[in-house]
Design a protein around this motif. Structure first.
Motif, PDB file in Angstrom:
ATOM      1  N   THR A  23      15.704   3.035 -11.647  1.00  0.00           N
ATOM      2  CA  THR A  23      15.061   1.784 -11.279  1.00  0.00           C
ATOM      3  C   THR A  23      14.814   0.839 -12.272  1.00  0.00           C
ATOM      4  O   THR A  23      15.174   1.070 -13.521  1.00  0.00           O
ATOM      5  N   ARG A  24      14.373  -0.293 -11.823  1.00  0.00           N
ATOM      6  CA  ARG A  24      14.139  -1.341 -13.028  1.00  0.00           C
ATOM      7  C   ARG A  24      12.609  -1.364 -13.335  1.00  0.00           C
ATOM      8  O   ARG A  24      12.175  -2.184 -14.074  1.00  0.00           O
ATOM      9  N   GLY A  81       7.886  -1.326  -0.163  1.00  0.00           N
ATOM     10  CA  GLY A  81       8.177   0.041  -0.964  1.00  0.00           C
ATOM     11  C   GLY A  81       9.081   0.736  -0.257  1.00  0.00           C
ATOM     12  O   GLY A  81       9.269   1.779  -0.761  1.00  0.00           O
ATOM     13  N   SER A  82       9.404   0.452   0.990  1.00  0.00           N
ATOM     14  CA  SER A  82      10.448   1.557   1.616  1.00  0.00           C
ATOM     15  C   SER A  82      11.778   1.493   0.751  1.00  0.00           C
ATOM     16  O   SER A  82      12.197   0.682   0.453  1.00  0.00           O
ATOM     17  N   LYS A  83      12.229   2.686   0.544  1.00  0.00           N
ATOM     18  CA  LYS A  83      13.369   2.890  -0.011  1.00  0.00           C
ATOM     19  C   LYS A  83      14.390   2.980   0.988  1.00  0.00           C
ATOM     20  O   LYS A  83      14.345   3.838   2.173  1.00  0.00           O
ATOM     21  N   PHE A  84      15.488   2.539   0.876  1.00  0.00           N
ATOM     22  CA  PHE A  84      16.759   2.634   1.819  1.00  0.00           C
ATOM     23  C   PHE A  84      17.032   4.082   2.089  1.00  0.00           C
ATOM     24  O   PHE A  84      17.437   4.516   3.244  1.00  0.00           O
ATOM     25  N   THR A  85      17.229   5.023   1.171  1.00  0.00           N
ATOM     26  CA  THR A  85      17.544   6.278   1.445  1.00  0.00           C
ATOM     27  C   THR A  85      16.564   6.988   1.975  1.00  0.00           C
ATOM     28  O   THR A  85      16.995   7.986   2.843  1.00  0.00           O
ATOM     29  N   GLU A  86      15.351   6.577   1.861  1.00  0.00           N
ATOM     30  CA  GLU A  86      14.227   7.290   2.798  1.00  0.00           C
ATOM     31  C   GLU A  86      14.281   6.816   4.217  1.00  0.00           C
ATOM     32  O   GLU A  86      13.654   7.578   5.161  1.00  0.00           O
ATOM     33  N   LEU A  87      14.724   5.625   4.515  1.00  0.00           N
ATOM     34  CA  LEU A  87      15.038   5.372   5.716  1.00  0.00           C
ATOM     35  C   LEU A  87      16.113   5.635   6.438  1.00  0.00           C
ATOM     36  O   LEU A  87      16.320   5.355   7.583  1.00  0.00           O
ATOM     37  N   GLY A  88      16.792   6.498   5.600  1.00  0.00           N
ATOM     38  CA  GLY A  88      18.018   7.245   6.277  1.00  0.00           C
ATOM     39  C   GLY A  88      19.367   6.620   6.032  1.00  0.00           C
ATOM     40  O   GLY A  88      20.551   6.838   6.709  1.00  0.00           O
ATOM     41  N   ALA A  89      19.469   5.430   5.080  1.00  0.00           N
ATOM     42  CA  ALA A  89      20.578   4.836   4.804  1.00  0.00           C
ATOM     43  C   ALA A  89      21.560   5.709   4.004  1.00  0.00           C
ATOM     44  O   ALA A  89      21.082   6.055   2.986  1.00  0.00           O
ATOM     45  N   ASP A  90      22.943   5.326   4.085  1.00  0.00           N
ATOM     46  CA  ASP A  90      23.757   6.044   3.249  1.00  0.00           C
ATOM     47  C   ASP A  90      24.498   4.832   2.668  1.00  0.00           C
ATOM     48  O   ASP A  90      23.929   3.733   2.815  1.00  0.00           O
ATOM     49  N   SER A  91      25.489   4.963   1.778  1.00  0.00           N
ATOM     50  CA  SER A  91      26.104   3.884   0.937  1.00  0.00           C
ATOM     51  C   SER A  91      26.710   2.796   2.008  1.00  0.00           C
ATOM     52  O   SER A  91      26.679   1.503   1.617  1.00  0.00           O
ATOM     53  N   LEU A  92      27.184   3.284   3.044  1.00  0.00           N
ATOM     54  CA  LEU A  92      27.970   2.358   4.053  1.00  0.00           C
ATOM     55  C   LEU A  92      26.872   1.577   4.512  1.00  0.00           C
ATOM     56  O   LEU A  92      26.767   0.444   4.690  1.00  0.00           O
ATOM     57  N   THR A 119      15.022  -0.628  -2.941  1.00  0.00           N
ATOM     58  CA  THR A 119      13.878  -0.653  -1.700  1.00  0.00           C
ATOM     59  C   THR A 119      14.244  -2.175  -1.068  1.00  0.00           C
ATOM     60  O   THR A 119      14.664  -3.026  -1.728  1.00  0.00           O
ATOM     61  N   VAL A 120      13.288  -2.302   0.008  1.00  0.00           N
ATOM     62  CA  VAL A 120      13.000  -3.576   0.383  1.00  0.00           C
ATOM     63  C   VAL A 120      12.632  -4.557  -0.535  1.00  0.00           C
ATOM     64  O   VAL A 120      13.007  -5.755  -0.678  1.00  0.00           O
ATOM     65  N   GLN A 121      11.624  -4.278  -1.267  1.00  0.00           N
ATOM     66  CA  GLN A 121      11.298  -5.168  -2.296  1.00  0.00           C
ATOM     67  C   GLN A 121      12.258  -5.927  -3.179  1.00  0.00           C
ATOM     68  O   GLN A 121      12.427  -7.065  -3.457  1.00  0.00           O
ATOM     69  N   ASP A 122      12.904  -4.844  -3.742  1.00  0.00           N
ATOM     70  CA  ASP A 122      14.214  -5.106  -4.783  1.00  0.00           C
ATOM     71  C   ASP A 122      15.188  -6.150  -3.911  1.00  0.00           C
ATOM     72  O   ASP A 122      15.543  -7.071  -4.469  1.00  0.00           O
ATOM     73  N   ALA A 123      15.618  -6.018  -2.485  1.00  0.00           N
ATOM     74  CA  ALA A 123      16.374  -6.763  -1.898  1.00  0.00           C
ATOM     75  C   ALA A 123      15.591  -8.374  -1.943  1.00  0.00           C
ATOM     76  O   ALA A 123      16.420  -9.080  -1.813  1.00  0.00           O
ATOM     77  N   ALA A 124      14.624  -8.176  -1.393  1.00  0.00           N
ATOM     78  CA  ALA A 124      13.966  -9.771  -1.114  1.00  0.00           C
ATOM     79  C   ALA A 124      13.729 -10.350  -2.554  1.00  0.00           C
ATOM     80  O   ALA A 124      13.704 -11.574  -2.543  1.00  0.00           O
TER      81      ALA A 124
END
Length: 135
Positions: A23-24, A81-92, A119-124
């Motif tokens: 992480t950063r 704080g939601s992580k993409f992986t925790e939401l079920g996202a894979d690399s695609l 995370t959503v925050q990282d993206a924003a």
């Protein structure tokens, strides 16, 4: 009793951050404050994070795009704080999220930058930085 001027001139702070690889965020090992010779070693923290929080509107749009791209039910909680992986996202899925963000905000995200988004925050935060740079 020490005067305010004595306290402010004798104040010092030190900390030793180490960057986490995934992480950063920085992992803060210890904080030591000294005011006129008195030490406060109990002021320690496991995490220290400095971030530029994105505007609430940007964050809400990112949450909506993530929900849409991952086809999440409306009642699914997606927060900063939601992580993409925790939401079920894979690399695609992550690539599709980034493409949706690029389309919505009229920006272009470089591959290197896209790989730092977890995370959503990282993206924003990245979106706001790119939009500001574009303007």
């Amino acid at each position: 009793m020490a005067s305010l001027s004595q306290i402010s001139t004798a104040f010092s702070a030190s900390f030793k951050p180490t960057l986490a690889r995934s992480t950063r965020e920085s992992s803060l090992k210890s904080v030591s404050f000294s005011i006129t010779g008195k030490r406060f070693p109990s002021l320690t923290s496991r995490r220290f994070r400095v971030s530029c929080s994105a505007k609430p509107e940007t964050l809400n749009k990112v949450c909506d795009i993530v929900k849409k791209q991952l086809a999440l039910p409306d009642d699914t909680a997606v927060t900063a704080g939601s992580k993409f992986t925790e939401l079920g996202a894979d690399s695609l899925d992550t690539v599709e999220i980034v493409m949706g963000l690029e389309e919505e905000f009229g920006i272009s995200v470089e591959e290197e930058s896209a790989q730092t988004i977890a995370t959503v925050q990282d993206a924003a935060d990245l979106i706001e930085k790119l939009v500001e740079k574009k303007a």
